[in-house]
Design a protein around this motif. Structure first.
Motif, short mmCIF file in Angstrom:
data_model
loop_
_atom_site.label_atom_id
_atom_site.label_comp_id
_atom_site.label_asym_id
_atom_site.label_seq_id
_atom_site.Cartn_x
_atom_site.Cartn_y
_atom_site.Cartn_z
N ASP A 118 0.84 -1.20 0.00
CA ASP A 118 0.00 0.00 0.00
C ASP A 118 0.88 1.25 0.00
O ASP A 118 0.44 2.33 0.36
N GLY A 119 2.12 1.09 -0.40
CA GLY A 119 3.07 2.20 -0.37
C GLY A 119 2.79 3.23 -1.45
O GLY A 119 2.28 2.92 -2.53
N ALA A 120 3.14 4.46 -1.16
CA ALA A 120 3.00 5.57 -2.11
C ALA A 120 4.01 6.65 -1.75
O ALA A 120 4.35 6.82 -0.58
N PRO A 121 4.48 7.40 -2.74
CA PRO A 121 5.42 8.48 -2.45
C PRO A 121 4.69 9.69 -1.86
O PRO A 121 3.45 9.77 -1.91
N ASP A 122 5.44 10.60 -1.29
CA ASP A 122 4.87 11.89 -0.90
C ASP A 122 4.55 12.64 -2.19
O ASP A 122 5.45 13.01 -2.95
N VAL A 123 3.26 12.82 -2.46
CA VAL A 123 2.85 13.38 -3.75
C VAL A 123 3.27 14.85 -3.85
O VAL A 123 3.29 15.59 -2.86
N THR A 124 3.58 15.25 -5.08
CA THR A 124 4.02 16.62 -5.34
C THR A 124 2.90 17.48 -5.91
O THR A 124 3.00 18.70 -5.91
N GLY A 125 1.85 16.83 -6.42
CA GLY A 125 0.80 17.56 -7.13
C GLY A 125 1.04 17.61 -8.63
O GLY A 125 0.15 17.97 -9.39
N LEU A 126 2.25 17.24 -9.06
CA LEU A 126 2.56 17.12 -10.48
C LEU A 126 2.22 15.69 -10.89
O LEU A 126 2.97 14.75 -10.61
N HIS A 127 1.07 15.50 -11.52
CA HIS A 127 0.53 14.15 -11.71
C HIS A 127 1.46 13.24 -12.48
O HIS A 127 1.63 12.07 -12.14
N ASP A 128 2.08 13.74 -13.55
CA ASP A 128 2.98 12.89 -14.34
C ASP A 128 4.14 12.39 -13.50
O ASP A 128 4.54 11.22 -13.58
N LEU A 129 4.70 13.27 -12.68
CA LEU A 129 5.82 12.89 -11.82
C LEU A 129 5.37 11.90 -10.75
O LEU A 129 6.04 10.89 -10.50
N ASP A 130 4.22 12.17 -10.12
CA ASP A 130 3.71 11.27 -9.08
C ASP A 130 3.42 9.88 -9.64
O ASP A 130 3.72 8.86 -9.00
N GLU A 131 2.84 9.83 -10.85
CA GLU A 131 2.54 8.54 -11.47
C GLU A 131 3.81 7.77 -11.78
O GLU A 131 3.88 6.55 -11.60
N TYR A 132 4.84 8.48 -12.26
CA TYR A 132 6.11 7.83 -12.58
C TYR A 132 6.76 7.25 -11.33
O TYR A 132 7.21 6.09 -11.32
N ILE A 133 6.82 8.05 -10.25
CA ILE A 133 7.46 7.58 -9.02
C ILE A 133 6.69 6.39 -8.45
O ILE A 133 7.29 5.41 -7.99
N GLN A 134 5.35 6.45 -8.51
CA GLN A 134 4.56 5.34 -7.99
C GLN A 134 4.79 4.08 -8.82
O GLN A 134 4.88 2.98 -8.27
N ALA A 135 4.89 4.22 -10.14
CA ALA A 135 5.15 3.07 -11.00
C ALA A 135 6.51 2.45 -10.66
O ALA A 135 6.65 1.21 -10.64
N GLN A 136 7.51 3.29 -10.37
CA GLN A 136 8.82 2.77 -9.99
C GLN A 136 8.75 2.04 -8.65
O GLN A 136 9.42 1.02 -8.44
N LEU A 137 7.93 2.56 -7.73
CA LEU A 137 7.76 1.90 -6.43
C LEU A 137 7.11 0.53 -6.61
O LEU A 137 7.50 -0.45 -5.95
N ILE A 138 6.15 0.44 -7.52
CA ILE A 138 5.51 -0.86 -7.81
C ILE A 138 6.54 -1.84 -8.38
O ILE A 138 6.58 -3.01 -8.00
N LEU A 139 7.39 -1.37 -9.29
CA LEU A 139 8.41 -2.24 -9.87
C LEU A 139 9.40 -2.71 -8.81
O LEU A 139 9.88 -3.85 -8.85
N CYS A 140 9.71 -1.85 -7.85
CA CYS A 140 10.59 -2.25 -6.74
C CYS A 140 9.93 -3.34 -5.91
O CYS A 140 10.57 -4.32 -5.52
N ALA A 141 8.63 -3.17 -5.62
CA ALA A 141 7.89 -4.19 -4.88
C ALA A 141 7.81 -5.48 -5.69
O ALA A 141 7.89 -6.59 -5.15
N LEU A 142 7.67 -5.33 -7.02
CA LEU A 142 7.56 -6.50 -7.89
C LEU A 142 8.87 -7.29 -7.93
O LEU A 142 8.85 -8.51 -8.06
N GLN A 143 10.00 -6.59 -7.81
CA GLN A 143 11.29 -7.29 -7.77
C GLN A 143 11.31 -8.30 -6.63
O GLN A 143 11.62 -9.49 -6.84
N LEU A 144 11.01 -7.84 -5.43
CA LEU A 144 11.02 -8.75 -4.29
C LEU A 144 9.94 -9.81 -4.43
O LEU A 144 10.14 -10.97 -4.07
#
Length: 297
Positions: A118-144
């Motif tokens: 259920d992890g998420a980054p501290d959102v910036t309000g810049l939707h494209d950036l927030d979506e990118y960081i969240q996608a990277q967080l999902i890929l990190c979780a997917l690695q493990l």
């Protein structure tokens, strides 16, 4: 806005405190389980980015209520987390090989039945950036997840839906039998937040996932064949296959609307309730300490 008014504005916020959950997000996992039966026959669970621990609370209550003495739940987060009954908490990096080794040690070398995040980054309000960081967080979780999840196991993670989310759906589709985008009723309709529900893990033939301390997500999935853009000899770019995952709204229609304001039901106390668990490492902790010492002006 004070605690009392928020208790009325958001019934999930109040119900979480009434039922002993640390955050309202507990109801999101409960509603996802109602729809997909995620906890069925589950004994070993990894909760990634777990703080403050509401999902771990749900897992502990649901799994151990079935009298599963051999069940094990591991909650991992970089932030410290107060203990939860029947849950082993690790303050660790989910991308580090030592974290994977520790989880496997706790599980006695056995794979996990279910991994969630259920992890998420501290959102910036810049939707494209927030979506990118969240996608990277999902890929990190997917690695493990690919290193520890048993074949046929399930994976659930928070996503921010955006214009390029179909690429992530496609990549997950290489690894799971079914990929579904779900929106629990406890999740506010005004939020980009949804949850990707991945059912039936299929390890990629000929690919052995290996966590490396200095490796990137790109390097980790290299050789897995889960789909990525490539440049042909004629310098034309081959685009990734993109798919649209089915979208499902979870939660009974009689459940509370997370975007509505309610008056407290008859019989309920009108007094506000204190949080179940105060923050263990709030980002404003240093500011509070400085204020107490008179160092803030």
């Amino acid at each position: 806005m004070g605690k009392s008014s928020k208790d009325k504005r958001d019934l999930y916020y109040r119900k979480a405190k009434e039922e002993g959950y640390r955050a309202r997000s507990a109801f999101k996992l409960l509603q996802l389980n109602e729809q997909f039966q995620l906890f069925k026959d589950v004994k070993r669970v990894v909760d990634l980015c777990a703080a403050p621990g509401s999902w771990s609370q749900v897992l502990s209550r649901e799994i151990f209520s079935r009298d599963e003495p051999d069940a094990k739940i591991v909650a991992v987060d970089l932030q410290p987390m107060a203990s939860i009954p029947n849950v082993t908490t690790l303050q660790a990096d989910i991308t580090h090989p030592k974290t994977l080794a520790k989880i496997l040690e706790i599980f006695g070398g056995e794979p996990a039945d279910f991994v969630c995040s259920d992890g998420a980054p501290d959102v910036t309000g810049l939707h494209d950036l927030d979506e990118y960081i969240q996608a990277q967080l999902i890929l990190c979780a997917l690695q493990l997840t690919t290193c520890i999840l048993k074949p046929g196991g399930n994976f659930v993670a928070k996503i921010f839906r955006g214009r390029d989310i179909d690429l992530l759906y496609s990549q997950l589709g290489y690894l799971f039998d079914k990929v579904i985008c779900a929106k629990p009723r406890a999740s506010r309709g005004t939020s980009l937040e949804s949850f990707i529900v991945c059912l039936g893990y299929r390890p990629r033939p000929g690919w052995t996932p290996t966590l490396r301390e200095d490796g990137s997500t790109e390097e980790f999935f290299e050789g897995s064949g889960i789909g990525r853009a490539s440049l042909r000899d004629d310098l034309e770019l081959e685009e990734e296959e993109r798919v649209i995952a089915p979208f499902i709204a979870c939660g009974d229609l009689s459940a509370y609307d997370s975007d509505a304001t309610y008056t407290l039901e008859e019989g309920f106390s009108s007094t506000s309730l204190d949080p179940v668990q105060m923050p263990t490492a709030p980002p404003y902790k240093k500011a509070l300490e400085m204020k107490r010492k008179g160092l803030l002006k």
